[in-house]
Design a protein around this motif. Structure first.
Motif: not given
Length: 313
Positions: A118, A122, A124, A145, A187, A208-209
């Motif tokens: 990730a 990140a 969310r 994160r 994210d 990007h998730a």
């Protein structure tokens, strides 16, 4: 022989330490492919599981049960005990509470993968589920994160609100509820359910998730759809285990749409031998493996010897 109860296991294995222990074991050369297949015996009210493993310092075995009807009785769905042995003499060293060990190791493996996949910022998280694993995953992912917002998704709005109320109160983290479409702004996505069919539309995932899916170890069950798998860099604990047990992966292979050679072993990722593809979502599919229990049982035992912990008796 010492017994580490739930409190002792949790005290001995802070989530950051558990994540580091798993990553370091892989960097030191541990081979998840060496794990024997999980022993599964179907019984009238669920399953009996046998998960042995061995390493340089320790060997061990987890005996666990899965009883789907237990939550309605006010009992855990997964229960068990872990027996830790000396690798050289096979002398029993300790027993550990299997619920606590499984709770920590499942989330810690997800966080170990997310830490390698990730974006560093990140923040969310969309969380499917509200049981022990959902709570552990919030703690674990928050450990690696800077999560500030969590959207909880349940089968209905009322269910989502109930699940959200059961999550731990973490300073600086805002928790709300939403539907599966919330993944469009995520994210991180954590799938911690007993679902047997996909939870969301994979076309909605941002490039990007990072998705972690941990809900099942059965080839007939899946939490993510074919689009999620095909769009993503797919990371697994071991290719052999994933192609045997991970319905999210097995079903796409059976459809003729995924080559098992495209799966990225977590060990390769940890050692820098593989990297996620830019511009694609990342999927970590976990089935839970015996090597993870062994690494963390050994770490808990060593921490318990280093300092007195409740339950070490």
């Amino acid at each position: 022989m010492p017994f580490l109860d739930s409190d002792a296991v949790h005290a001995a294995l802070p989530m950051r330490d558990a994540v580091r222990a798993l990553q370091q074991a892989l960097r030191d050369g541990l081979s998840p492919e060496a794990d024997p297949p999980r022993g599964v015996l179907p019984v009238d009210n669920g399953q009996l599981l046998l998960m042995p493993a061995h390493g340089r310092a320790y060997a061990g075995v987890k005996v666990a049960t899965v009883a789907p009807g237990n939550p309605a009785r006010g009992l855990p769905r997964i229960q068990g005990r872990y027996l830790l042995l000396c690798a050289e003499t096979l002398t029993p060293l300790a027993t550990l509470d299997g619920i606590a060990l499984t709770d920590i190791r499942t989330a810690a493996v997800s966080a170990a993968a997310a830490d390698l996949l990730a974006p560093r910022d990140a923040s969310r998280l969309v969380l499917f589920g509200g049981g022990p694993q959902a709570r552990s995953h919030l703690r674990a992912l928050h450990a690696v994160r800077p999560i500030t917002r969590v959207t909880v998704v349940g089968r209905t709005p009322d269910r989502a609100r109930t699940l959200a109320r059961g999550l731990p109160d973490i300073s600086g983290v805002r928790v709300d509820t939403g539907g599966p479409e919330a993944v469009a702004s995520a994210d991180l996505v954590a799938c911690c359910t007993t679902a047997t069919t996909p939870l969301f539309d994979g076309d909605l995932l941002p490039p990007h998730a990072t998705v972690v899916a941990v809900g099942s170890h059965e080839p007939g069950a899946r939490e993510v759809d074919t689009r999620t798998v095909l769009r993503s860099t797919v990371v697994v604990e071991a290719v052999s285990a994933a192609t045997r047990e991970a319905g999210d992966i097995v079903q796409v292979i059976r459809e003729g749409l995924l080559d098992p050679a495209a799966l990225v072993p977590l060990a390769d990722l940890a050692r820098g031998a593989a990297l996620p593809v830019d511009g694609r979502p990342r999927l970590f599919k976990s089935v839970g493996m015996a090597w993870e229990d062994l690494v963390l049982a050994g770490a808990a035992y060593e921490a318990g010897r280093a300092r007195p912990v409740r339950g070490n008796r």
